[in-house]
Design an enzyme around this catalytic site. Structure first.
Site, PDB file in Angstrom:
ATOM      1  CG  HIS A 201      -1.654  -1.207   1.328  1.00 43.85           C
ATOM      2  ND1 HIS A 201      -2.656  -1.706   0.604  1.00 43.85           N
ATOM      3  CD2 HIS A 201      -1.610  -2.133   2.502  1.00 43.85           C
ATOM      4  CE1 HIS A 201      -3.174  -2.915   1.130  1.00 43.85           C
ATOM      5  NE2 HIS A 201      -2.644  -3.148   2.173  1.00 43.85           N
TER       6      HIS A 201
ATOM      7  CG  HIS B 248       3.087   5.620   5.832  1.00 44.12           C
ATOM      8  ND1 HIS B 248       2.507   5.662   7.066  1.00 44.12           N
ATOM      9  CD2 HIS B 248       1.925   6.092   4.921  1.00 44.12           C
ATOM     10  CE1 HIS B 248       1.671   5.998   7.330  1.00 44.12           C
ATOM     11  NE2 HIS B 248       1.038   6.382   6.174  1.00 44.12           N
TER      12      HIS B 248
ATOM     13  CG  HIS C 137      -0.633   8.513   1.688  1.00 44.99           C
ATOM     14  ND1 HIS C 137      -1.273   7.391   1.581  1.00 44.99           N
ATOM     15  CD2 HIS C 137      -0.333   8.646   2.906  1.00 44.99           C
ATOM     16  CE1 HIS C 137      -1.510   7.010   2.806  1.00 44.99           C
ATOM     17  NE2 HIS C 137      -0.885   7.585   3.604  1.00 44.99           N
TER      18      HIS C 137
ATOM     19  CD  GLU D  86      -3.866   9.261   2.867  1.00 41.44           C
ATOM     20  OE1 GLU D  86      -3.794   9.170   3.790  1.00 41.44           O
ATOM     21  OE2 GLU D  86      -4.567   8.496   2.123  1.00 41.44           O
TER      22      GLU D  86
ATOM     23  CG  HIS E 258       0.425   9.980   6.712  1.00 41.52           C
ATOM     24  ND1 HIS E 258      -0.479   9.407   6.185  1.00 41.52           N
ATOM     25  CD2 HIS E 258       0.264  11.404   6.700  1.00 41.52           C
ATOM     26  CE1 HIS E 258      -1.365  10.367   5.651  1.00 41.52           C
ATOM     27  NE2 HIS E 258      -0.881  11.595   5.911  1.00 41.52           N
TER      28      HIS E 258
ATOM     29  CB  THR F  25      -5.886   7.814   5.400  1.00 46.54           C
ATOM     30  OG1 THR F  25      -4.625   7.079   5.292  1.00 46.54           O
ATOM     31  CG2 THR F  25      -5.808   8.885   6.426  1.00 46.54           C
ATOM     32  CB  THR F  26      -4.919   2.295   4.904  1.00 41.41           C
ATOM     33  OG1 THR F  26      -4.495   2.128   6.550  1.00 41.41           O
ATOM     34  CG2 THR F  26      -4.270   3.305   4.287  1.00 41.41           C
TER      35      THR F  26
END
Ligand SMILES: NS(=O)(=O)c1c2ccccc2cc2ccccc12
Ligand SMILES: [Zn+2]
Length: 261
Positions: A64, A94, A96, A106, A119, A199-200
């Site tokens: 992810h 991590h 995004h 995000e 994040h 958010t996942t």
């Protein structure tokens, strides 16, 4: 085991509610931050990032995102202050990001997205015995969000992008020692904060979000390196580039966003 989820048409954010009904909950993340509607709270002090003794372990592709993990068996690296009642231990960070020429943050600010979002995930080890327990508690996690904007090369991001070829496939990881994420911070620690969620999936509503107002600058070339990663494993026949791994903003549902002074 568990439910398969992703960022595609069939398994993406609009489908997550089927296996994770909390996706339609009252404190979901990310959100659109509207600066002029944020409450300037005089009681909201500065945040402190005590990362000087942090111990990075490895960098991994979890299918992810690309994740750098840290030793979190003691309070050697914590975030404290601001909206937090306790110090929270750094567990991992991590990113995004979007597709070529597309934004991938995000959270958005005034409806505007950034190229990417970093994040830094922390957990409340004062109140909870494990990260897993904390992840299911309303005050269990604190995630520091940093926006990435494209411009000049970031002088330290190459430490991460140089390692990405080693974690091209889902499930791959490699040693990644001696990295201090302090080098990824902007000059100002002014922030917005609100109560939200992962958010996942599993989208637990356990995150105190702390979003830095000042983005860091990275180059298009550096950001493009993240897109060499794949969502799938080496054993799978299809090759899906890892990109657009972001959830869009969710309803505020009456929540207050506070601003540091
Ligand atoms: N985007 S995220 O920070 O919600 C997130 C986590 C948040 C808290 C705890 C664990 C998390 C693990 C994640 C793994 C991959 C992507 C986002 C993740
Ligand atoms: Zn994240």
């Amino acid at each position: 085991t568990g439910h398969h989820w992703g960022y595609g048409k069939e398994d993406g954010p609009s489908a997550w509610h089927k296996n994770y009904p909390v996706a339609q909950g009252n404190r979901q993340s990310p959100i659109d931050i509207i600066p002029e509607e944020a409450t300037r709270d005089r009681d909201l002090g500065p945040i402190f990032l005590d990362y000087d003794r942090c111990t990075s372990i490895n960098i991994a592709n979890n299918g992810h995102s690309v994740v750098v993990e840290f030793v979190d068996s003691d309070d050697r690296s914590v975030i404290r202050g601001g909206p937090l009642d306790n110090p929270y231990r750094l567990k991992q960070f991590h990113f995004h990001w979007g597709g070529k020429g597309h934004d991938g943050s995000e959270h958005t600010v005034g409806g505007i997205g950034y190229a990417s979002e970093l994040h830094l995930v922390h957990w409340n080890a004062v109140k909870y015995r494990s990260f897993g327990d904390a992840a299911e508690a309303p005050d269990g996690l604190a995630v520091l969000g940093i926006f990435l904007e494209t411009g000049d090369d970031h002088r330290w991001l190459h430490m991460i992008t140089d390692a990405l070829f080693m974690v091209k496939y889902k499930g791959s990881d490699t040693d990644f020692k001696g990295f201090n994420p302090k080098c990824l911070l902007p000059s100002s620690l002014h922030y917005w904060t609100y109560l939200g969620s992962l958010t996942t999936p599993p989208l637990h509503e356990s995150v105190t979000w702390i979003l830095l107002k000042e983005p860091i600058i990275v180059s298009d070339k550096q950001l493009g390196m993240f897109r060499m990663l794949l969502f799938n494993g080496e054993d799978e026949d299809e090759r899906k580039r890892m990109e657009n791994n972001f959830r869009p903003p969710q309803p505020l549902k009456g929540r207050e966003v506070r601003s540091s002074n």
